[in-house]
Write a protein that holds these residues in place. Structure first.
Motif, PDB file in Angstrom:
ATOM      1  N   PHE A 219      33.693  38.307  21.626  1.00 27.69           N
ATOM      2  CA  PHE A 219      33.790  38.733  23.024  1.00 27.69           C
ATOM      3  C   PHE A 219      33.909  40.246  23.156  1.00 27.69           C
ATOM      4  CE2 PHE A 219      36.242  39.558  26.930  1.00 27.69           C
ATOM      5  CZ  PHE A 219      35.417  38.938  27.862  1.00 27.69           C
ATOM      6  N   LEU A 220      34.830  40.863  22.410  1.00 28.19           N
ATOM      7  CA  LEU A 220      35.041  42.317  22.546  1.00 28.19           C
ATOM      8  C   LEU A 220      33.820  43.125  22.120  1.00 28.19           C
ATOM      9  CD1 LEU A 220      38.770  42.668  21.394  1.00 28.19           C
ATOM     10  CD2 LEU A 220      37.850  42.572  23.716  1.00 28.19           C
ATOM     11  N   PRO A 221      33.231  42.872  20.930  1.00 27.29           N
ATOM     12  CA  PRO A 221      32.026  43.638  20.587  1.00 27.29           C
ATOM     13  C   PRO A 221      30.845  43.324  21.503  1.00 27.29           C
ATOM     14  CG  PRO A 221      32.475  41.949  18.930  1.00 27.29           C
ATOM     15  CD  PRO A 221      33.669  42.038  19.802  1.00 27.29           C
ATOM     16  N   MET A 222      30.801  42.111  22.048  1.00 25.38           N
ATOM     17  CA  MET A 222      29.730  41.742  22.968  1.00 25.38           C
ATOM     18  C   MET A 222      29.793  42.587  24.240  1.00 25.38           C
ATOM     19  SD  MET A 222      28.897  37.900  24.400  1.00 25.38           S
ATOM     20  CE  MET A 222      29.415  37.199  22.832  1.00 25.38           C
ATOM     21  N   LEU A 223      30.999  42.764  24.767  1.00 27.09           N
ATOM     22  CA  LEU A 223      31.149  43.581  25.975  1.00 27.09           C
ATOM     23  C   LEU A 223      30.966  45.057  25.665  1.00 27.09           C
ATOM     24  CD1 LEU A 223      34.043  41.955  28.027  1.00 27.09           C
ATOM     25  CD2 LEU A 223      31.588  41.570  28.156  1.00 27.09           C
TER      26      LEU A 223
END
Length: 411
Positions: A252-256
């Motif tokens: 989630f964090l690297p995706m955003l």
């Protein structure tokens, strides 16, 4: 047509007080906080203190989850044989020593070895064995007990992240780990002991069969489940949905970040996943008397398809980011309750621990390998491809659940 539970599974409110369920609920909160959530809560501090690569550290959790998946069927078998109390108490107590031992490691090999053993303790003390125990004990009334436990334990992440960091900031991560070791030994283990004491368990659930006949019964239950298409439909549906969730949460964090969203916004967004799991469970409790289990489960599967779509579309509008958090958080929160409930309704409650333990194995394994599989998809196609894959997984899971419900209805 509803399944009629066997006589020794009848729910008797006078025999089973709410007190025992609350004791199990708080025990589950602590074992989830001290075993599972402690890892991500202390991960940045381990990376800084040990000087190891993040990927090298996270392998330990993958190994722990794989061991937990392999242990789950054996835990279910022990519960069916009437050893649920010993299993839950023993795993919490011995696990506390393992968590305390983390403060002594100096090499990756020692770290991996401890987390392999902690994974074994997870397989005997987290939701799956606890829910198997509740189903064996409460029979048709297990749904209310499972719901209460899941509602309370939904705050385990909040407890782990907040307490571990409050202590680690001034005193270091070792004090945090030792604190959770103490909580596991002096709070969780005694609560398991109290919540599973004979006065709180159905005396009629005590098996009158010989050990050989019990063993034959469990073997027959496994064989019957393997021959039942509903078992395979449910195993596939739940495995796909937890593969979806594992990929989403891990990336989630690297995706955003790839989409230009600031770390602050991303952290706030993901921090709401836990509370929305609890919110989803509360809503389920409010509507469960008016809505069927099948309808609730179908809605949860469909909502996870919408979650992937919302996160994909958030590339153009951040206003859709809260929709992802809502759909993903509430759905997976409901799913943790529905999994044992649906399994009992669709496959029966006889030797439930054995059957549910076998069904839970691929589900836990899917969650364990989700970060790695998600990284492979990202390597070849980026995060747009990953979101497309998670949407397909959720849609396929929905179709397999519909097949299970349809086949069960026509049987």
């Amino acid at each position: 047509m509803p399944v009629t539970p066997a006589p020794h599974f009848r729910f008797r409110p006078r025999k089973f007080g709410q007190k025992a369920i609350w004791q199990l609920a708080f025990a589950e909160t602590i074992v989830w906080a001290g075993f599972y959530y402690l890892f991500p809560a202390l991960l940045p501090r381990w990376e800084q203190d040990f000087g190891w690569a993040k990927t090298d550290i996270t392998i330990a959790m993958t190994l722990a989850l794989v061991v937990s998946a392999l242990a789950t069927p054996y835990a279910g078998s022990l519960i069916d044989r009437g050893h649920g109390r010993t299993l839950l108490v023993g795993c919490a107590a011995f696990g506390s020593l393992l968590v305390a031992s983390l403060t002594l490691v100096s090499t990756p090999l020692q770290f991996y070895g401890l987390w392999l053993l902690i994974g074994l303790m997870m397989g005997g003390s987290l939701y799956d064995p606890c829910f198997s125990f509740l189903t064996r004990t409460y029979g048709g009334g297990a749904r209310q007990a499972i719901t209460l436990v899941a509602l309370v334990a939904g705050f385990a992440g909040t407890l782990s992240f907040s307490l571990s960091n409050i202590l680690a900031e001034p005193f270091g991560w070792r004090v945090s780990a030792l604190t959770f070791a103490v909580l596991l030994l002096l709070v969780a283990a005694p609560l398991f002991w109290l919540g599973t004491r004979p006065g709180n368990t159905n005396s009629e659930a005590t098996e009158t069969e010989t050990p050989d006949s019990q063993k034959a019964g469990r073997r027959m239950a496994r064989s019957k489940a393997f021959r039942n298409p509903v078992f395979w439909f449910l195993a596939t549906a739940f495995s796909l949905i937890y593969l979806n969730h594992g990929m989403m949460i891990t990336h989630f964090l690297p995706m955003l970040d790839e989409r230009g969203v600031s770390l602050e916004i991303a952290v706030v967004a993901i921090s709401f996943i836990g509370p929305l799991q609890v919110a989803g469970r509360v809503v389920m409790v409010m509507v469960e008397k008016r809505v069927s289990t099948r309808a609730i489960c179908t809605t949860a599967f469909a909502s996870m398809v919408l979650a992937s779509a919302a996160l994909f579309a958030a590339h153009w509008s951040l206003l859709l980011l809260p929709l992802f958090v809502l759909f993903q958080g509430a759905s997976i929160g409901v799913m943790s309750i529905l999994r044992p409930v649906v399994t009992a309704e669709y496959l029966g409650r006889a030797h439930f621990g054995t059957v549910y333990g076998v069904l839970a194995m691929p589900v836990t394994a899917s969650f364990a390998f989700a970060p790695w599989l998600g990284a492979i998809i990202w390597t070849f196609g980026g995060y747009d491809s990953l979101l497309f894959a998670t949407a397909i997984m959720a849609l396929a899971a929905l179709l397999f659940f519909v097949l299970a419900a349809t086949h069960r209805q026509s049987a």
